[in-house]
Design a protein around this motif. Structure first.
Motif, short mmCIF file in Angstrom:
data_model
loop_
_atom_site.label_atom_id
_atom_site.label_comp_id
_atom_site.label_asym_id
_atom_site.label_seq_id
_atom_site.Cartn_x
_atom_site.Cartn_y
_atom_site.Cartn_z
N ARG A 6 0.84 -1.21 0.00
CA ARG A 6 0.00 0.00 0.00
C ARG A 6 0.87 1.26 0.00
N LYS A 10 1.21 4.04 -3.03
CA LYS A 10 0.98 5.47 -2.75
C LYS A 10 2.17 6.30 -3.23
N THR A 14 2.13 9.13 -6.37
CA THR A 14 2.37 10.54 -6.07
C THR A 14 3.74 11.05 -6.51
#
Length: 97
Positions: A6, A10, A14
């Motif tokens: 996870r 992320k 980003t």
């Protein structure tokens, strides 16, 4: 381990400087077949799809259109799969009767 992935996802989403820009995921007909076959095998069965060789593969306006063929004298339908060359999205997946 799931939490690790996870976090990695992320970061990947980003952090733009680590992302590769690819003009086209499916650049040629061989790649189009290599991408399409596993999808077709899973949905319609490997024997069914291989029985529709040779495939007809066309590049049309940024999309790959793949269809099966039938031997002469046979009646019925074949698969059709349309995929976006840029990102590999399946736009249409069907099997005519």
């Amino acid at each position: 381990m799931t939490e690790f992935w996870r976090t990695e996802i992320k970061k990947a989403v980003t952090n733009k400087k680590n992302q590769r820009v690819v003009d086209m995921i499916i650049p040629d007909s061989a790649t189009a077949v290599a991408v399409a076959e596993p999808i077709l095998f899973k949905v319609y069965g490997k024997d069914e799809i291989l029985g529709e060789k040779p495939y007809k593969v066309d590049a049309v306006d940024g999309y790959w259109v793949l269809t099966g063929t039938l031997p002469k004298g046979y009646f019925g339908g074949t698969f059709v799969i349309i995929m976006a060359a840029k990102d590999g999205r399946v736009i249409k997946l069907t099997h005519y009767k």
